[in-house]
Design an enzyme around this catalytic site. Structure first.
Site, PDB file in Angstrom:
ATOM      1  N   SER A  74       0.861  -1.189   0.000  1.00 55.17           N
ATOM      2  CA  SER A  74       0.000   0.000   0.000  1.00 55.17           C
ATOM      3  C   SER A  74       0.899   1.242   0.000  1.00 55.17           C
ATOM      4  O   SER A  74       2.050   1.181   0.431  1.00 55.17           O
ATOM      5  CB  SER A  74      -0.953   0.000   1.189  1.00 55.17           C
ATOM      6  OG  SER A  74      -0.228   0.132   2.388  1.00 55.17           O
ATOM      7  N   ALA A  76       1.283   4.223   1.719  1.00 57.88           N
ATOM      8  CA  ALA A  76       1.949   4.718   2.935  1.00 57.88           C
ATOM      9  C   ALA A  76       2.902   3.674   3.512  1.00 57.88           C
ATOM     10  O   ALA A  76       3.982   4.015   4.008  1.00 57.88           O
ATOM     11  CB  ALA A  76       0.918   5.130   3.978  1.00 57.88           C
ATOM     12  N   CYS A  77       2.518   2.412   3.447  1.00 56.78           N
ATOM     13  CA  CYS A  77       3.374   1.333   3.983  1.00 56.78           C
ATOM     14  C   CYS A  77       4.684   1.241   3.200  1.00 56.78           C
ATOM     15  O   CYS A  77       5.758   1.105   3.774  1.00 56.78           O
ATOM     16  CB  CYS A  77       2.653  -0.004   3.922  1.00 56.78           C
ATOM     17  SG  CYS A  77       1.131  -0.077   4.888  1.00 56.78           S
ATOM     18  N   SER A  78       4.581   1.305   1.885  1.00 54.66           N
ATOM     19  CA  SER A  78       5.752   1.128   1.026  1.00 54.66           C
ATOM     20  C   SER A  78       6.585   2.386   0.852  1.00 54.66           C
ATOM     21  O   SER A  78       7.805   2.300   0.698  1.00 54.66           O
ATOM     22  CB  SER A  78       5.302   0.647  -0.357  1.00 54.66           C
ATOM     23  OG  SER A  78       4.750  -0.640  -0.268  1.00 54.66           O
TER      24      SER A  78
END
Length: 186
Positions: A74, A76-78
């Protein structure tokens, strides 16, 4: 055989409550400082056959950093959350460093190869395919509209001598206001 009056006079038949009518008005518990990690081989690493029990590992590890994310790959995660830990020098101070997501082991393996192809950070990417680990921590949220199932709130947790010593959970479940490395490892 039985008269109607005999049937009426008998005790009422006990019935099981209807499913789905139970509710709880108590606030979410969430994992607390001083608690142990959930017990059991609830996580997977690299493939479904490689089971991981972080509680058992916490018994021999001096300290652990566990980062929970709503979804592998996703934005923000990546782009910010996990890279903040990969790049932070204090991440290396932990005996065990792990990212946990309610995803399958193959997705987590591919995500690791994408974010840390050489494995230099030492961060493990662990799958919580059924969400059992996340549920045991009471860190799930209803994300069916976005991801199709319940997922993990975004969080970062420090475990020392087997017990949770710090937990930072995003108040909106998915943001990055409190769980980035510069906040947690400061």
């Amino acid at each position: 055989m039985f008269s109607r009056t005999a049937l009426r006079a008998s005790a009422p038949i006990a019935r099981a409550p209807a499913a789905g009518r139970f509710f709880s008005s108590s606030p979410a518990r969430l994992v607390k400082i001083g608690e142990l990690l959930p017990e059991g081989e609830l996580l997977q690493e690299g493939s479904p056959g490689n089971k991981v029990d972080l509680r058992k590992e916490s018994e021999s590890a001096r300290n652990m950093l566990i980062i929970g994310v709503p979804a592998a790959f996703s934005p923000a995660c990546s782009a910010s959350h996990i890279p903040s830990y990969i790049q932070h020098p204090k991440t290396q101070e932990f005996d065990v460093k792990a990212v946990v997501s309610v995803n399958d082991a193959f997705v987590m393996k591919a995500w690791k190869e994408n974010l840390d192809p050489a494995g230099e950070s030492g961060i493990r990417f662990l799958a919580d395919p059924s969400g059992s680990f996340t549920k045991a921590l009471d860190l799930t949220f209803d994300s069916k509209a976005i991801f199709g199932n319940d997922r993990s709130k975004r969080y970062a947790m420090i475990v020392e001598d087997g017990k949770v010593t710090k937990i930072a959970v995003e108040p909106d479940n998915t943001g990055t206001a409190v769980s980035l490395a510069d906040k947690v490892l400061a």
